[in-house]
Design an enzyme around this catalytic site. Structure first.
Site, mmCIF file in Angstrom:
data_model
loop_
_atom_site.group_PDB
_atom_site.id
_atom_site.type_symbol
_atom_site.label_atom_id
_atom_site.label_comp_id
_atom_site.label_asym_id
_atom_site.label_seq_id
_atom_site.Cartn_x
_atom_site.Cartn_y
_atom_site.Cartn_z
ATOM 1 N N THR A 77 0.834 -1.203 0.000
ATOM 2 C CA THR A 77 0.000 0.000 0.000
ATOM 3 C C THR A 77 0.868 1.253 0.000
ATOM 4 O O THR A 77 0.617 2.200 -0.757
ATOM 5 C CB THR A 77 -0.935 0.000 1.237
ATOM 6 O OG1 THR A 77 -1.754 -1.170 1.165
ATOM 7 C CG2 THR A 77 -1.802 1.239 1.287
ATOM 8 N N HIS A 217 4.317 -10.133 1.852
ATOM 9 C CA HIS A 217 3.411 -11.143 2.433
ATOM 10 C C HIS A 217 2.574 -11.890 1.411
ATOM 11 O O HIS A 217 1.886 -12.847 1.744
ATOM 12 C CB HIS A 217 2.540 -10.528 3.542
ATOM 13 C CG HIS A 217 1.394 -9.687 3.088
ATOM 14 N ND1 HIS A 217 0.103 -10.144 3.086
ATOM 15 C CD2 HIS A 217 1.339 -8.403 2.650
ATOM 16 C CE1 HIS A 217 -0.707 -9.175 2.677
ATOM 17 N NE2 HIS A 217 0.023 -8.109 2.402
ATOM 18 N N THR A 253 13.931 4.731 9.958
ATOM 19 C CA THR A 253 14.872 3.617 10.138
ATOM 20 C C THR A 253 14.311 2.383 9.445
ATOM 21 O O THR A 253 13.156 2.012 9.664
ATOM 22 C CB THR A 253 15.072 3.339 11.642
ATOM 23 O OG1 THR A 253 15.518 4.551 12.249
ATOM 24 C CG2 THR A 253 16.075 2.229 11.874
ATOM 25 N N CYS A 341 -13.251 -4.947 3.031
ATOM 26 C CA CYS A 341 -12.547 -3.754 3.511
ATOM 27 C C CYS A 341 -11.884 -4.102 4.840
ATOM 28 O O CYS A 341 -11.955 -5.238 5.297
ATOM 29 C CB CYS A 341 -13.509 -2.576 3.636
ATOM 30 S SG CYS A 341 -14.712 -2.804 4.934
HETATM 31 N N1 PLP Z 1 -1.982 -4.165 -4.415
HETATM 32 C C1 PLP Z 1 -2.574 -5.345 -4.600
HETATM 33 C C2 PLP Z 1 -2.860 -5.794 -5.990
HETATM 34 C C3 PLP Z 1 -2.898 -6.149 -3.505
HETATM 35 O O1 PLP Z 1 -3.493 -7.331 -3.713
HETATM 36 C C4 PLP Z 1 -2.596 -5.679 -2.209
HETATM 37 C C5 PLP Z 1 -2.972 -6.467 -1.020
HETATM 38 O O2 PLP Z 1 -4.009 -7.098 -1.009
HETATM 39 C C6 PLP Z 1 -1.951 -4.442 -2.071
HETATM 40 C C7 PLP Z 1 -1.658 -3.703 -3.196
HETATM 41 C C8 PLP Z 1 -1.580 -3.891 -0.732
HETATM 42 O O3 PLP Z 1 -0.438 -4.535 -0.243
HETATM 43 P P1 PLP Z 1 -0.129 -4.575 1.329
HETATM 44 O O4 PLP Z 1 -1.115 -5.526 1.931
HETATM 45 O O5 PLP Z 1 1.282 -5.073 1.417
HETATM 46 O O6 PLP Z 1 -0.269 -3.191 1.854
#
Ligand code: PLP
Length: 395
Positions: A77, A217, A253, A341
Site C-alpha cells: 500500500t 506477504h 529507520t 474492507c
Molecule cells: N496491491 C494489490 C494488488 C494487492 O493485492 C494488495 C494487497 O491485497 C496491495 C496492493 C496492498 O499490499 P499490502 O497488503 O502489502 O499493503
C-alpha cells in the site's frame, strides 16, 4: 493450525500467504541479536547495513533493476501511494495541468490515492489533477483502444496493475507501457505487481515500467514490508519526510528483518516459479472444473489462461456470498469474496462492476486463491464443502 494442515483448508493466498520456513530463518537474527540501526557508524550498525544492502541487491536482481532503484517501504500500500502521490507531487512542481490514467480495476492502494489527488489532495495551491479510468472487458483485461484514447501529453502518470487481486486477470502491461511512452511521453508508468510477483518474471513482465510495487506477504514473506522500484531518473517526491533514508525517497529507520524477509521470499519464489506454476495451475484447473460440474449454474469468472495460476474466481447463482463464506469457514475452508474492507465487511466490488458483473450476479462471487501451501487434499476438501454449502443455502 497451519495452512495445508488437515484441520484448515486455506485457499486465500491472494489475501496473504504463510511465511516460508526459509524466510523466517533468514529473518530471525535481525529480529533478535543483529539489532543495529543501519544508519549508525559502529560495528553493530555496519552488520545491519550490510544485511540491508544485501537484501537490496537481492531484490534488485529478482525485479531486474539496479540496487539503488529499490526503495524499501512498509508494504504494498505504501509503495503504491508513493508511486501515485509521489509522482503527481513531483509533476505538480512543474505547474502543468495533470492527468492520471489508471485502470478501472486497480487495488484501493492505487485507486484511492488517484481519487484523493483528483479531489484536491495537493491543496488549493496545487495543480488540478484529472483522473481518467481505463475500462476493462468482461475478462478484466484493459481495453487498449480506450487507453490510447485517454493518453495525451498532459498525462503525468499511468498506473495499471500487472495482475488483479480479485479475479486474477493478467494485464497486457508491455502494450500499456508502450502506448504510454508513445502517446504520453512525459508520463511515468507504474505497475502494482503485488499479486503478480509470486508468479511472473518481473524483468520481462514489467518491461517499460518506471515504477513497480511489490509486497512480501503475498509470496511467503512477512507482512508490513514491500518495495517500490523507482527507475533512475524517475521524478518522485517522498511522502515520508525525516532522516532521508532510502536516498531521500522514504525516511525512517529501515525494517532490516523485513527487508531480509522480502529479499528471501522474492528469491525463493523466483527459484520455484516454473514448477509451482505448473503444479498450482493443475490444482486450480481441477478445482474450477470440479466446482463447475458440481454446483448448478456456477460460472468461472476469468478463464484460467487469462489469470494467475492460483486464482479461481467464481459466480454462484442464487446464493449470498456472505452466507456461503460463513458456512465454508465453519467447515474449515478459508476463501474470500475478494473485496473485503479493513473491517472484514463485504463491499460491492468495483472490479466486478467494471467487468459488467453487478447486482444479483455479483451476490454469489467467491475467490479461491491457491499457492505454495495448496495441495490436492485442499482441492478435495473444497470440492466436497462448496456444493454441500450451496445446497444448504438453496434449500
Ligand atoms: N496491491 C494489490 C494488488 C494487492 O493485492 C494488495 C494487497 O491485497 C496491495 C496492493 C496492498 O499490499 P499490502 O497488503 O502489502 O499493503
Amino acid at each position: 493450525m497451519s495452512a495445508g494442515s488437515s484441520e484448515l483448508c486455506y485457499l486465500d493466498h491472494a489475501a496473504t500467504t504463510p511465511v516460508r520456513a526459509e524466510v523466517a530463518e533468514a529473518m530471525a537474527p535481525f529480529a533478535a541479536s543483529h539489532f543495529g540501526n543501519p544508519s549508525g557508524g559502529h560495528r553493530a550498525a555496519a552488520a545491519a547495513r550490510r544485511a540491508l544492502e544485501e537484501a537490496r541487491d537481492s531484490v534488485a536482481e529478482v525485479v531486474g533493476c539496479e540496487p539503488g532503484e529499490v526503495v524499501f517501504t512498509a508494504g504494498g500500500t505504501e509503495a503504491d501511494n508513493l508511486a501515485v502521490l509521489g509522482t503527481l507531487a513531483a509533476a505538480a512542481e512543474l505547474g502543468n495541468p495533470l492527468a492520471v490514467v489508471c485502470s478501472a480495476v486497480e487495488h484501493p492502494a492505487v485507486r484511492e490515492p488517484c481519487r484523493a489527488a483528483a479531489k484536491g489532495w495537493f491543496g488549493a495551491g496545487g495543480s488540478p489533477v484529472v483522473l481518467r479510468e481505463v475500462p476493462v472487458g468482461g475478462d478484466g483485461v484493459v481495453d487498449l483502444e480506450a487507453l490510447e484514447a485517454l493518453l495525451d501529453p498532459s498525462v503525468a502518470l499511468v498506473s495499471v496493475m500487472l495482475a488483479n487481486n480479485e479475479v486474477g486477470t493478467v494485464q497486457p502491461l508491455t502494450e500499456v507501457a508502450a502506448a504510454a511512452h508513445r502517446r504520453a511521453p512525459r508520463s511515468v508508468v507504474h505497475t502494482d505487481a503485488v499479486q503478480a510477483a509470486a508468479w511472473l518474471d518481473l524483468p520481462r513482465a514489467a518491461v517499460g515500467c518506471d515504477l513497480v510495487s511489490v509486497s512480501a506477504h503475498k509470496l511467503g514473506g512477512p507482512k508490513g514490508v514491500g518495495a517500490l522500484v523507482a527507475r533512475e531518473g524517475t521524478r518522485l517526491r517522498p511522502l515520508v519526510l525525516g532522516g532521508g533514508q532510502e536516498r531521500e525517497r522514504r525516511s525512517g529507520t529501515q525494517n532490516v528483518a523485513g527487508a531480509v524477509g522480502l529479499a528471501a521470499s522474492l528469491r525463493l519464489a523466483a527459484a520455484d516459479r516454473a514448477a509451482e506454476w505448473e503444479r498450482v495451475t493443475r490444482l486450480r484447473d481441477r478445482l474450477a472444473a470440479g466446482l463447475a460440474a458440481a454446483v448448478p449454474g456456477l460460472s468461472v469468472t476469468v478463464p484460467g489462461e487469462r489469470a494467475l495460476p492460483g486464482h479461481c474466481h467464481v459466480l454462484v447463482p442464487g446464493v449470498d456470498r456472505e452466507e456461503l463464506l460463513v458456512l465454508l469457514d465453519a467447515d474449515g475452508v478459508c476463501v474470500s469474496a475478494g473485496s473485503s474492507c479493513a473491517s472484514g465487511a463485504l463491499e460491492p466490488s468495483h472490479v466486478l462492476a467494471a467487468m459488467g458483473i453487478e447486482g444479483e450476479a455479483a451476490r454469489g462471487a467467491l475467490r479461491f486463491s491457491l499457492g505454495r501451501a495448496s495441495t490436492d487434499a485442499d482441492v478435495d476438501r473444497a470440492l466436497a464443502a462448496v456444493p454441500a454449502a450451496v445446497e444448504r443455502l438453496c434449500r
